[in-house]
Design an enzyme around this catalytic site. Structure first.
Site, PDB file in Angstrom:
ATOM      1  N   GLY A 111     -11.665 -14.837  37.111  1.00  0.00           N
ATOM      2  CA  GLY A 111     -12.614 -15.686  37.831  1.00  0.00           C
ATOM      3  C   GLY A 111     -11.967 -16.941  38.388  1.00  0.00           C
ATOM      4  O   GLY A 111     -12.277 -17.384  39.497  1.00  0.00           O
ATOM      5  N   CYS A 112     -11.048 -17.517  37.636  1.00  0.00           N
ATOM      6  CA  CYS A 112     -10.391 -18.761  38.066  1.00  0.00           C
ATOM      7  C   CYS A 112      -9.446 -18.500  39.235  1.00  0.00           C
ATOM      8  O   CYS A 112      -9.291 -19.342  40.115  1.00  0.00           O
ATOM      9  CB  CYS A 112      -9.658 -19.398  36.891  1.00  0.00           C
ATOM     10  SG  CYS A 112     -10.803 -19.845  35.554  1.00  0.00           S
ATOM     11  N   THR A 113      -8.839 -17.324  39.254  1.00  0.00           N
ATOM     12  CA  THR A 113      -7.977 -16.946  40.368  1.00  0.00           C
ATOM     13  C   THR A 113      -8.805 -16.750  41.630  1.00  0.00           C
ATOM     14  O   THR A 113      -8.446 -17.249  42.705  1.00  0.00           O
ATOM     15  CB  THR A 113      -7.172 -15.679  40.010  1.00  0.00           C
ATOM     16  OG1 THR A 113      -6.309 -16.009  38.908  1.00  0.00           O
ATOM     17  CG2 THR A 113      -6.359 -15.175  41.180  1.00  0.00           C
ATOM     18  N   ALA A 124      -9.846 -20.186  42.877  1.00  0.00           N
ATOM     19  CA  ALA A 124      -8.713 -20.895  43.488  1.00  0.00           C
ATOM     20  C   ALA A 124      -8.439 -20.367  44.893  1.00  0.00           C
ATOM     21  O   ALA A 124      -8.193 -21.150  45.819  1.00  0.00           O
ATOM     22  CB  ALA A 124      -7.466 -20.770  42.617  1.00  0.00           C
TER      23      ALA A 124
END
Length: 159
Positions: free
Chosen positions: A49-51, A54
């Protein structure tokens, strides 16, 4: 999920940030002198999710800049990990910084049990007031919602 509400004063902080793999000191109050700041907390670099988040912020960074806003992502990761994340996933477009436990507590974004932040995006006006806050573990909507808040602010403050 709790988070500081709209209208609250954003706690100032200084921390180590990195852009394009190059560390530098970041202070919120200094960034606010240039315009609004999109401050987004995320749990951990290189997670799915963080990728995704970003990548979406990287694609939108030029539009945020055109609206006068600075984007900075923060997580509890160390600066070495963030140096790599800033290049590969943030695509050298915007800075990411290491969130201290105090920052996570001050913004009320701590995940239960583990010492990481949840996924919360804030838009902070140059006067230091939070004008938008959105918490959801799904990365969808964070970029579009913060962009809408920045554009609303920009329209109201255009000279």
């Amino acid at each position: 999920m709790a988070a500081l509400p709209v209208g609250a004063k954003a706690p100032d902080f200084s921390t180590q940030a990195t852009l394009a793999g190059k560390p530098f000191p970041f202070t919120l109050s200094q960034a606010l002198k240039k315009g609004p700041v999109v401050l987004y907390f995320y749990p951990a670099a290189f997670t799915s999710g963080c990728t995704v988040e970003a990548h979406e912020f990287a694609e939108a960074t030029d539009d945020f800049r055109k609206a006068g806003a600075t984007v900075i992502g923060v997580s509890a990761d160390d600066i070495e990990k963030l140096n790599k994340f800033s290049v590969s996933e943030c695509r050298n477009k915007f800075a990411v910084a290491s969130a201290t436990p105090k920052m996570i507590a001050d913004y009320d974004v701590k995940l239960p049990v583990i010492a990481k932040s949840n996924r919360t995006s804030f838009v902070i006006a140059p006067d230091g007031k939070i004008i938008y806050a959105y918490s959801a573990m799904n990365p969808a909507g964070h970029v579009a919602n913060t962009m809408a808040a920045v554009k609303t602010w920009e329209a109201a403050h255009r000279k």
